[in-house]
Design an enzyme around this catalytic site. Sequence first.
Site, short mmCIF file in Angstrom:
data_model
loop_
_atom_site.label_atom_id
_atom_site.label_comp_id
_atom_site.label_asym_id
_atom_site.label_seq_id
_atom_site.Cartn_x
_atom_site.Cartn_y
_atom_site.Cartn_z
N LYS A 49 0.67 -1.67 0.53
CA LYS A 49 -0.37 -0.09 0.27
C LYS A 49 0.59 1.37 0.16
O LYS A 49 0.54 2.59 -0.57
CB LYS A 49 -0.83 -0.10 1.22
CG LYS A 49 -1.80 -1.32 1.07
CD LYS A 49 -2.18 -1.38 -0.33
CE LYS A 49 -3.85 -3.10 -0.14
NZ LYS A 49 -3.24 -4.12 0.59
N TYR A 262 -11.55 -15.33 2.33
CA TYR A 262 -10.51 -14.21 3.15
C TYR A 262 -10.27 -14.74 3.94
O TYR A 262 -10.90 -14.82 4.99
CB TYR A 262 -11.22 -13.07 2.67
CG TYR A 262 -10.83 -11.58 3.24
CD1 TYR A 262 -9.77 -11.21 2.31
CD2 TYR A 262 -10.74 -11.14 4.21
CE1 TYR A 262 -9.04 -10.37 2.38
CE2 TYR A 262 -9.95 -10.07 4.67
CZ TYR A 262 -8.96 -9.56 3.55
OH TYR A 262 -7.86 -9.03 4.50
N TYR A 288 -2.62 -12.70 2.28
CA TYR A 288 -2.13 -12.28 1.18
C TYR A 288 -0.68 -13.16 0.83
O TYR A 288 -0.81 -14.35 0.08
CB TYR A 288 -1.72 -10.77 1.08
CG TYR A 288 -2.64 -9.88 1.13
CD1 TYR A 288 -3.77 -10.14 -0.14
CD2 TYR A 288 -3.18 -9.07 2.48
CE1 TYR A 288 -4.98 -8.61 0.85
CE2 TYR A 288 -3.93 -8.81 3.41
CZ TYR A 288 -5.23 -8.21 2.39
OH TYR A 288 -5.94 -7.98 2.94
C1 PLP Z 1 -3.46 -5.15 0.52
C2 PLP Z 1 -2.68 -6.34 -0.03
C3 PLP Z 1 -1.93 -7.42 -1.15
C4 PLP Z 1 -3.02 -7.35 -2.03
O1 PLP Z 1 -2.55 -6.11 -3.19
P1 PLP Z 1 -4.20 -5.53 -3.43
O2 PLP Z 1 -3.82 -4.29 -4.25
O3 PLP Z 1 -5.09 -5.07 -2.39
O4 PLP Z 1 -5.30 -6.44 -4.68
C5 PLP Z 1 -1.55 -7.92 -1.05
N1 PLP Z 1 -0.65 -8.48 -0.06
C6 PLP Z 1 -0.56 -7.69 1.41
C7 PLP Z 1 0.47 -7.52 2.70
C8 PLP Z 1 -1.74 -6.79 1.06
O5 PLP Z 1 -1.82 -5.62 1.91
#
Ligand code: PLP
Length: 336
Positions: A49, A262, A288
Amino acid sequence: MNLARFARRRYTPGFTPLEPLPRLSAALGGPDIWIKRDDLLGLAAGGNKTRKLEFLVAEALAQGADTLITVGAPQSNHCRLTLAAAAKEGLACRLIIEERVPGTYNDAALGNNLLFDLMGAQNVRVVPLGTDLAAEMAEEAALVRAEGGVPYAIAGGGSTPLGALGYAACAAEIMAQSFDMGVAFDAIVVASGSAGTHSGLLAGLVALNAGVPLTGINVRRARAEQEGNVHRLAVATAELMGTPAPARDAVIALDDWVGPGYSLPTADMVRAVRMLAAQEGILLDPVYSGKAMAGLIGLVERGDFTAGQRLCFVHTGGSPSLHAYARDLRDPALNG
Ligand SMILES: *Cc1c(COP(=O)(O)O)cnc(C)c1O
């Protein structure tokens, strides 16, 4: 693609490392695997992010905003990094937490929730799954205006065309490092959630005419739905950059490693987190990057990626939430 035309705040001093993973590659006995260390980006504890916020916060400041508003899951890395950017810029920050799994937000929890607290999160509003998040943010923005403030709302995950520019920039970074190392990648693998990371990388790779296929590993949605989301956002990002639109068939978002849903743990995720930690000293996360790496390992094991190929895994960060999932990571039922 000329990203210097866009206003940008700098939260990372230079490129993130792109390193080989020799022990993981040997253990899997397939392709040679490299890792793009976006877990080492700037702002509190790094992660993907940060790249999006460089462009989004620049726009907020240009509009005279004094308050950032955003939305995320209970253990949201995006909310943690938005809070960090707000702290650094001297802005207020309001969070809307979407409880995708009922009853899971606990402001006394560890992981990102502890970091929310340390970075001065106030005005945390918890809403159930199914809430109209855009309407909720508009309501929050109206409250800020009523108090004389100037709000700037950031979509979930920062996944707008402007935010996705951060990952078009990452694509350019990877291609420059690939050239510098003399390593031509056969594929890039990345987690696919709110889709800004996947879409930005794809738009960037197409703009650079890189010819490197990109495989997304879903963390939430079914394949067809996610591929539609990624394609729409990649086309809009390319339009913002003034570069060619990615084709629909360039979008691959596999859903084989989502598991029950999720943020819900899987044995493959636990194995991937443990392998990277024990073999390479690199921390993934349960929601993730652990599921994305489980996907990469699964694709190697089922023969989709083979010996002699070179892969780049984009580590999107998230390790602060490991502490909130300690029980799952140690659950014998998930540790085969
Ligand atoms: C938000 C996030 C993702 C996914 O990225 P997006 O742009 O939302 O698809 C992957 N890894 C981590 C650690 C995240 O915080």
